[in-house]
Design a protein around this motif. Structure first.
Motif, PDB file in Angstrom:
ATOM      1  N   ILE A   1       6.932   1.380   2.397  1.00 40.89           N
ATOM      2  CA  ILE A   1       6.493   1.932   1.115  1.00 40.89           C
ATOM      3  C   ILE A   1       6.694   0.875   0.037  1.00 40.89           C
ATOM      4  N   VAL A   2       5.618   0.591  -0.687  1.00 39.77           N
ATOM      5  CA  VAL A   2       5.698  -0.415  -1.744  1.00 39.77           C
ATOM      6  C   VAL A   2       5.237   0.205  -3.060  1.00 39.77           C
ATOM      7  N   CYS A   3       6.073   0.101  -4.076  1.00 45.77           N
ATOM      8  CA  CYS A   3       5.669   0.509  -5.421  1.00 45.77           C
ATOM      9  C   CYS A   3       5.655  -0.726  -6.304  1.00 45.77           C
ATOM     10  N   GLU A   4       4.479  -1.026  -6.857  1.00 52.15           N
ATOM     11  CA  GLU A   4       4.389  -2.164  -7.774  1.00 52.15           C
ATOM     12  C   GLU A   4       5.000  -1.777  -9.123  1.00 52.15           C
ATOM     13  N   ASP A   5       4.947  -2.693 -10.084  1.00 56.95           N
ATOM     14  CA  ASP A   5       5.552  -2.462 -11.396  1.00 56.95           C
ATOM     15  C   ASP A   5       5.174  -1.097 -11.961  1.00 56.95           C
ATOM     16  N   ASP A   6       6.150  -0.377 -12.456  1.00 56.48           N
ATOM     17  CA  ASP A   6       5.965   0.903 -13.147  1.00 56.48           C
ATOM     18  C   ASP A   6       5.320   1.996 -12.288  1.00 56.48           C
ATOM     19  N   ALA A   7       5.258   1.807 -10.989  1.00 58.40           N
ATOM     20  CA  ALA A   7       4.669   2.827 -10.116  1.00 58.40           C
ATOM     21  C   ALA A   7       5.764   3.787  -9.652  1.00 58.40           C
TER      22      ALA A   7
END
Lengths: 250, 497
Positions: free
Chosen positions: B241-247
């Protein structure tokens, strides 16, 4: 008047030690009985035996409630049949709110009696009414059962539970201990509110004080596991003056 | 700190009777034709799996590298669990329902028996039903389902795609988004991290992939259900699971397996990456088959879960409710790399009969002003043994780091055990660490109190346990909190004589 409770020649022990040694007591509907006596006489044992605590073993004699021997009946069924015990030391159940606890208790009893569960709204209104009657902060309903309650709050909570559950036979074990005078009045009002021709109350107490607020019909002295003397309200005043020594000597 | 109930915590005999039969409601087997690689592990088997999945060369290389590392490693022995030696050559490393050989284009093409299985498990696989408002109050949840080794369908893909969120099986991600998988896979849990992580990296078959791009808040809960159906099959899923900036994303996994006499191995790896100010909430409701009263059968759940708070002020939160598995070995961890990042671990673990669990977390503070919270609630009944093992490490650079740990154990009966192994390593003097721990038992007095109000013993136990777990349940997404409570209730069923 119909007989609600009859105890005949009751012997009971805890951890192999006999505490009740041939106790007799008859309680009719509509009556308030006070049971007084020195420490270690068996007052709390009597309460627990009536409520059905399993580590208290009845070795002989009979406890008849509405004509049926209940000695073998589990505690939860006694509750459903209308027996309520107010604890001397109410127990904490962390994380379980008073609301959830009361709801579980009411519905379990109704289920046992074959009645339908109460609708959520009706139940809420009913509990709020009782909370107000006990002059408690409704916010207590979302707090854990007796969790972090003061001694007085715990006792008040016992009476609240009693008012919500509306039992037939109320056994109140030293409900007055640890109460200041205001709380004592509120608790007494709660007990008096439950007085009715169909119900009976057994007050287990050390002191005359409670009996100034809740007038008993009968006063009994429990000493060394038996009722050694019974009388009217005047007996309590006599005890207050003279103590218990003169009875034990007799 | 270790508490042995045999000395001071012996409850009376009626609680002894708490430890009775327990029903495992998910214990059915689906009779479905499947394609399975014969048992055994070798480079050839890995090449076969990779070929079956039509993987690119770099992934095969990743697998082979992991396999070669694994061959040089030894099984970890330090956990407080006991089990016979696992024969890794007796396990089949790939099983897929046969109807999946020609991958279905949509849920409509999925074998109805599979759908039936998931319906039995109460998984809302049929998105159309939910959309049609069959369960109107239920919030929308996108679900990916993994059956033995392969994903059989992901719901709500379209709606997620509109938001820019990628949610699919990891196999599909390898095909459709290879650059993303390649960039992040193995960066949180390296192939040689530990014995089971290395094994997983060599043979993982499926799992879920989530990618939430910059600034996007995932519009719904994401959920994956894992099911082991085949006999002698291991499940080695891989989740990334990857959340980029502010996600932001909230993700839930659920697990079940049929009732079988043999033990089955489940060695998953979960990697989370949170970039600047991103938030990942990962919840697990794990109900793998725990084995019977005598400890026959059940899943060996040897799992590596780790989140990397790679960006500034990022947050990773693990919440787990674990009632299943014969043996659990897992420590969902947070690496608090970015300054001001936050790690959380909320756990309820219930062990019964002969279940063993060694579980906890690791909070590795690398960045400045990083904060972590650990709340662990362990419940043991029967002959179960449970250990909380938690590491809090504050590195030199982690100025102003804080940790709060709360670790409570509840014992039911007199033959179970609860053990607490807290480890702390502090290399920066400005750190503030708090640790609270309690061990209690469901007391006779509590049970009698409830019973004197008309509440039967079984309901009373369930109520007391739920109260004990409240601090963790409130961290779960609402609908799963209800599920978790039910699960505890079922797990304690028959626990009262």
């Amino acid at each position: 008047m119909s007989q609600l409770l009859q105890i005949e020649n009751l012997h009971a022990e805890v951890a192999g030690k006999e505490i009740l040694k041939g106790l007799n007591l008859a309680v009719n509907a509509g009556e308030v009985h006070a049971i007084m006596g020195p420490n270690g006489a068996g007052k709390s044992t009597l309460s627990k035996v009536l409520a059905g605590a399993e580590d208290y073993v009845v070795t002989s004699g009979a406890i008849r409630y509405r004509g049926n021997d209940i000695a073998a009946l589990p505690a939860e069924q006694r509750a459903a049949q209308g027996i309520f015990m107010g604890f001397q030391y109410p127990v904490e159940i962390p994380g379980v709110s008073n609301m959830i606890f009361l709801k579980a208790a009411v519905n379990a009893q109704r289920k046992e009696r074959g009645e339908p569960e109460l609708a959520a709204n009706d139940f809420l209104a009913w509990v709020r009414h009782r909370v107000k009657q006990m002059k408690m902060d409704p916010a207590m309903l979302s707090r854990g059962v007796n969790q972090g309650f003061s001694g007085g709050e715990k006792k008040r909570n016992e009476i609240l539970q009693m008012l919500v559950l509306e039992p037939k036979l109320m056994v109140l074990d030293e409900t007055d201990s640890g109460l200041d005078i205001d709380a004592l009045r509120i608790v007494s009002d709660g007990i008096n509110a439950m007085r009715s021709p169909e119900r009976a109350t057994i007050l287990v107490t050390h002191y005359q004080r409670l009996l100034d607020y809740v007038q008993p019909d009968f006063v009994h002295v429990l000493a060394a596991g038996r009722i050694v003397r019974s009388g009217g309200p005047e007996l309590a005043r006599e005890l207050e003056e003279k103590g218990y020594g003169w009875l034990q000597a007799a | 700190m270790a508490a042995n109930p045999s000395d001071t915590l012996v409850p009376a005999k009626e609680i002894e009777a708490l430890v009775q039969n327990r029903k495992y409601e998910a214990g059915f087997v689906t009779d479905i034709e499947s394609e399975r690689v014969p048992p055994g592990l070798s480079e050839d088997v890995i090449r076969l799996i990779s070929a079956k999945k039509r993987e690119p060369d770099w992934l095969l290389e990743f697998r082979l590298k992991a396999y070669r590392r694994w061959l040089t490693m030894a099984e970890p022995k330090w956990a407080h669990v006991h089990y016979p030696k696992i024969d890794f050559q007796a396990i089949s490393y790939y099983a897929a329902p046969k109807s999946m050989a020609n991958a279905p284009k949509s849920l409509a093409e999925v074998d109805p028996k599979l759908i039936e299985t998931y319906n039995k498990l109460g998984i809302p696989l049929r998105e159309q039903e939910i959309l049609a408002g069959v369960v109107p109050d239920k919030p929308q949840v996108a679900v990916d389902v993994v059956f033995d080794s392969v994903s059989v369908g992901t719901t709500f893909k379209k709606k997620l795609a509109e938001a820019g969120v990628i949610f699919c099986s990891i196999s599909e991600a390898v095909r459709e988004h290879p650059e993303l998988v390649k960039r992040y896979l193995g960066t949180v849990v390296p192939v040689g991290d530990n014995y089971y992580a290395a094994l997983n990296s060599a043979v993982f078959t499926d799992g879920s992939f989530v990618f939430v791009p910059k600034g996007v808040r995932c519009p719904m809960e994401l959920s994956t259900y894992f099911r082991i159906n085949e006999r002698n099959t291991g499940q080695f899923e891989r989740t990334l699971i990857v959340c980029e900036d502010d996600a932001q994303v909230s993700y839930l996994e659920g697990c079940t397996a049929p009732q079988r006499d043999e033990n089955q191995l489940h060695a998953a790896v979960v990697e989370l990456v949170a970039l600047d100010r991103a938030e990942i909430k990962y919840s697990t409701v794990q109900n793998w088959y725990p084995g019977d009263e005598e400890g026959r059968g059940g899943i060996y759940n040897f799992v590596t879960k780790r989140g990397d708070c790679r960006g500034r002020a990022s947050k990773i939160s693990w919440t787990q409710v674990e009632t299943g598995s014969a043996i659990t070995w897992k420590y969902p961890s947070c690496i608090l790399r970015g300054d001001d990042s936050v790690g959380e671990f909320y756990s309820v673990a219930l062990t019964h009969h002969r279940q063993q669990a060694d579980t906890g977390t690791k909070m590795i503070h690398l960045g400045r002003n990083t904060r972590s919270t650990i709340v662990s609630k362990g419940i043991s009944a029967g002959h179960a043994q449970q250990a909380y093992r938690g590491l809090v490490r504050i590195n030199e650079r982690a100025e102003g780091a804080r940790n709060h740990t709360r670790c409570d154990s509840l014992l039911i009966g007199s033959n179970c055990g609860a053990h607490t192994f807290p480890y702390t390593e502090v290399r920066n003097p400005s750190a503030v660490l708090e640790h609270e721990a309690t061990t209690s038992k469901i007391g006779d007095d509590q049970l009698f109190y409830c019973r004197s109000r008309g509440i039967g013993e079984e309901e009373a136990v369930s109520m007391i346990v739920n109260g004990f777990c409240k601090d963790v349940f409130k961290e779960l997404p609402m609908e799963f909190a209800v599920e978790a409570q039910k699960l505890l209730q079922v797990s304690l069923e028959g626990a009262v004589g």
